[in-house]
Motif scaffolding. Structure first.
Motif, PDB file in Angstrom:
ATOM      1  N   VAL A   1       6.227  -5.675 -16.804  1.00 43.49           N
ATOM      2  CA  VAL A   1       5.986  -6.250 -15.474  1.00 43.49           C
ATOM      3  C   VAL A   1       4.496  -6.201 -15.118  1.00 43.49           C
ATOM      4  O   VAL A   1       3.932  -7.177 -14.616  1.00 43.49           O
TER       5      VAL A   1
ATOM      6  N   ARG B   1       1.549  -9.544 -14.522  1.00 36.62           N
ATOM      7  CA  ARG B   1       0.782  -9.851 -13.314  1.00 36.62           C
ATOM      8  C   ARG B   1      -0.706  -9.492 -13.468  1.00 36.62           C
ATOM      9  O   ARG B   1      -1.488  -9.722 -12.538  1.00 36.62           O
TER      10      ARG B   1
ATOM     11  N   LEU C   1       4.031   3.642 -15.048  1.00 34.56           N
ATOM     12  CA  LEU C   1       5.128   3.686 -14.074  1.00 34.56           C
ATOM     13  C   LEU C   1       4.591   4.070 -12.688  1.00 34.56           C
ATOM     14  O   LEU C   1       5.006   3.495 -11.671  1.00 34.56           O
ATOM     15  N   CYS C   2       3.669   5.019 -12.655  1.00 35.02           N
ATOM     16  CA  CYS C   2       3.026   5.378 -11.384  1.00 35.02           C
ATOM     17  C   CYS C   2       2.274   4.176 -10.812  1.00 35.02           C
ATOM     18  O   CYS C   2       2.350   3.885  -9.610  1.00 35.02           O
TER      19      CYS C   2
ATOM     20  N   LEU D   1       2.825   1.031 -11.354  1.00 30.50           N
ATOM     21  CA  LEU D   1       3.811   0.052 -10.876  1.00 30.50           C
ATOM     22  C   LEU D   1       4.326   0.455  -9.504  1.00 30.50           C
ATOM     23  O   LEU D   1       4.422  -0.363  -8.580  1.00 30.50           O
ATOM     24  N   GLU D   2       4.646   1.735  -9.345  1.00 33.32           N
ATOM     25  CA  GLU D   2       5.150   2.251  -8.074  1.00 33.32           C
ATOM     26  C   GLU D   2       4.103   2.069  -6.969  1.00 33.32           C
ATOM     27  O   GLU D   2       4.442   1.686  -5.843  1.00 33.32           O
ATOM     28  N   GLU D   3       2.853   2.306  -7.291  1.00 28.99           N
ATOM     29  CA  GLU D   3       1.806   2.143  -6.278  1.00 28.99           C
ATOM     30  C   GLU D   3       1.666   0.681  -5.866  1.00 28.99           C
ATOM     31  O   GLU D   3       1.377   0.377  -4.711  1.00 28.99           O
TER      32      GLU D   3
ATOM     33  N   ARG E   1       4.164  -1.343  -5.644  1.00 35.30           N
ATOM     34  CA  ARG E   1       5.282  -1.614  -4.718  1.00 35.30           C
ATOM     35  C   ARG E   1       4.869  -1.256  -3.291  1.00 35.30           C
ATOM     36  O   ARG E   1       5.149  -1.966  -2.351  1.00 35.30           O
ATOM     37  N   HIS E   2       4.241  -0.100  -3.187  1.00 35.08           N
ATOM     38  CA  HIS E   2       3.906   0.426  -1.865  1.00 35.08           C
ATOM     39  C   HIS E   2       2.876  -0.448  -1.158  1.00 35.08           C
ATOM     40  O   HIS E   2       2.985  -0.727   0.027  1.00 35.08           O
TER      41      HIS E   2
ATOM     42  N   SER F   1       2.230  -3.504  -1.528  1.00 33.92           N
ATOM     43  CA  SER F   1       2.524  -4.942  -1.377  1.00 33.92           C
ATOM     44  C   SER F   1       2.936  -5.254   0.056  1.00 33.92           C
ATOM     45  O   SER F   1       3.484  -4.410   0.741  1.00 33.92           O
TER      46      SER F   1
ATOM     47  N   LEU G   1       7.023  11.319 -11.458  1.00 33.52           N
ATOM     48  CA  LEU G   1       6.579  10.099 -10.784  1.00 33.52           C
ATOM     49  C   LEU G   1       6.372  10.369  -9.305  1.00 33.52           C
ATOM     50  O   LEU G   1       5.341  10.027  -8.730  1.00 33.52           O
TER      51      LEU G   1
ATOM     52  N   VAL H   1       2.670  10.176  -7.513  1.00 34.29           N
ATOM     53  CA  VAL H   1       2.342   9.047  -6.633  1.00 34.29           C
ATOM     54  C   VAL H   1       2.171   9.507  -5.184  1.00 34.29           C
ATOM     55  O   VAL H   1       1.232   9.101  -4.491  1.00 34.29           O
TER      56      VAL H   1
ATOM     57  N   SER I   1       7.132   0.186   4.116  1.00 34.23           N
ATOM     58  CA  SER I   1       5.857  -0.495   3.867  1.00 34.23           C
ATOM     59  C   SER I   1       5.952  -1.961   4.243  1.00 34.23           C
ATOM     60  O   SER I   1       7.013  -2.549   4.214  1.00 34.23           O
TER      61      SER I   1
ATOM     62  N   GLU J   1      10.012  -7.653 -10.192  1.00 36.34           N
ATOM     63  CA  GLU J   1       9.036  -8.654  -9.730  1.00 36.34           C
ATOM     64  C   GLU J   1       9.406  -9.167  -8.341  1.00 36.34           C
ATOM     65  O   GLU J   1       8.534  -9.484  -7.541  1.00 36.34           O
TER      66      GLU J   1
END
Lengths: 203, 203, 203, 203
Positions: free
Chosen positions: A102, A106, A193-194, A196-198, A200-201, A203, B98, B102, B203, D198
């Motif tokens: 993922v 991007r 993975l971290c 990716l998680e960041e 998410r937050h 966005s 994780l 994070v 968020s 995504e």
């Protein structure tokens, strides 16, 4: 290291990667350099969760099978490209994770990882207060052409880290031996993975 | 408790933490206090998923190895700092998840957990209707300096909970024995994961 | 069913719930009704991932231990409350998952699950084209008072589903026997995870 | 392939799907075509994580049990529909994952997957530079009517991929044999999970 020991180590690495969810379907491939002109590598199309030493074969430094009839991983030449460039590379791991797939879809031409304790798993990493720019290459089914693009970047950036990502496809990581390569892969996948998680937050 | 029993308990805890995904690469370290001046602790750089009692060694209360040649975890002095301060601490766990990575990267000087049933795993927690402020320290490769910062906070806040997080690095948790420490770690990681999830939603 | 068979079934259920991540720390408790006035239930404070039949004890219908000295789960009276109300209940499961914890913290007095195939695991569920309103109760360390609130709802809503959630704490689910209860729990947790995911998207 | 070998392969596939979290409760069903008029298929209502060969039975091409008293999966006719239409189908897998459930609930009549390396697990997939439109059907407890809707789409779209999703319910995937079907399922679930991720980011 004998071929038999390398084959066992490769199979164990495959089962570990399967348990981590990094080699869905028949994805992923794994190799160990046995000698200047000999590499032990996964056979094509095997499921990594069910791997035994019988799913490993030998190829030469140019990727040609040592035994007639055996077919090595489709991306064998990418392994050869790493061993050819880096004298210190003794083992190579390739996997497809959610995070590397993922994030690379991007990303631009690299993914920057900064401030993580686990950056210490990368060269020069005696501190977390650093950053690694993981190169991202566009995916290409023409493996020699893909390897040319990778070599071109390495020519330009001799300090590139011991790993890269192919967009929407997966990660390559290497180390002096299988333990070092696996440690680096686990560190890298954790940081991705971290990251990716960041994303998410924010966005 | 004998060194042999402690080494077995530490190895079992390492394999559990690996199964939970909390010790990627060679991350994490684990110890048990055997006596006033003797601590059993993980050797440096071992993978926790493959741990056996042979990956555990003895150090004194100041962190010096009992056996010449053995090298204990890089963060041994943080374990010693906990045992020195808290007479009731019998086991210490450190892991990288994780959630703790994070959350600590985006936190200020603490992370507040409130209203969870599992807060009962923390001292004074006979109820969920409470809060724990988990201290967050900036990461530092200079371990004695990091321990000074931790001691400074403990001097100022004697009621600090039996755990803290190092930013972008990982969590430390302790308890009277290994079972108590692991129970607390599992409770804490569960609440951190919930906290991370709630941050996604808002968020 | 003998006590021995019930204890084995409870221990197996505990290990399954641990593997699913639903009983962090010493969370969760599990019971089977053996007779009108006899219930086999988990002892207090044991880790579910390490459970054996020795971690199970017998209580009467009012929750009093059959053996002097043994201490059953803190929430034993909630199990008794279920068996007292529902003649068809033969086994009760209680767990703390990420989904049931986070969703109940943001919910009002119920969580609505609609349109899932797995709703068929609930009574009257011969179709997915239905909805279940899972009651959510505020958490309370006073278990008899909590049970009164639950009984009050059951008095008012005799068609309530065979399950409920305690806010920020966990879920209770029951069935005719352990297999039926576990099937229902797995179905419910799966739908709650989907519901949580849908909340992420719509935020 | 004998019935015994098929039953073992089906049980192993069930345990794998359970380990992946794709068959919660008693969800999912699995079959292998033994002959033109004989199919080995999971019995109704069994938990896939505990499957043995004893949880597998034989039906004919119309879905009728070979043995009196045995009851096959509720959705047996969907398996029969696949074998009837596709001469090359040798094994069928059906599972309920978080990703296929949530994505199908928000999808229109198909889910488009594009640019993933693992698209190579689908027919014609010698490259990642392609797309698969996975059909999505509304859920229906009337299985013959649901099969009619599926047949209607196949009549109109002979190039439809070897898989489809039932909204809020689950995925069907097939292949020449069990290995091929499982490889395809793992590839598909991985891509669906990426697609779900995504969607989180872009929301």
């Amino acid at each position: 290291m004998t071929f038999e020991d390398a084959a066992s180590a490769i199979a164990a690495a495959g089962r570990r990667m399967d348990a981590m969810g990094w080699v869905p379907a028949t994805a992923g491939n794994i190799s160990i350099r046995l000698a200047q002109d000999e590499i032990a590598i996964t056979c094509s199309g095997r499921h990594k969760g069910l791997m035994t030493a019988a799913d490993v074969m030998a190829v030469d430094a140019a990727g040609a099978p040592r035994e007639a009839g055996a077919r090595s991983s489709y991306e064998t030449l990418l392994h050869c490209g790493i061993y050819r460039r880096f004298a210190g590379a003794g083992a190579v791991l390739h996997g497809h994770s959610l995070a590397n797939t993922v994030l690379s879809r991007r990303a631009g031409t690299s993914i920057r990882l900064a401030g993580y304790e686990l950056l210490k798993a990368f060269p020069g990493g005696s501190t977390h207060d650093t950053a690694v720019d993981l190169p991202v290459f566009d995916n290409d089914q023409d493996i020699p052409r893909l390897q040319q693009a990778i070599d071109a970047l390495w020519d330009d950036a001799p300090g590139a880290p011991p790993g890269y990502v192919i967009r929407g496809h997966g990660v390559y990581v290497w180390g002096a031996d299988m333990n070092a390569a696996m440690t680096r892969l686990e560190a890298l996948e954790f940081m991705l993975l971290c990251h990716l998680e960041e994303g998410r937050h924010s966005s």
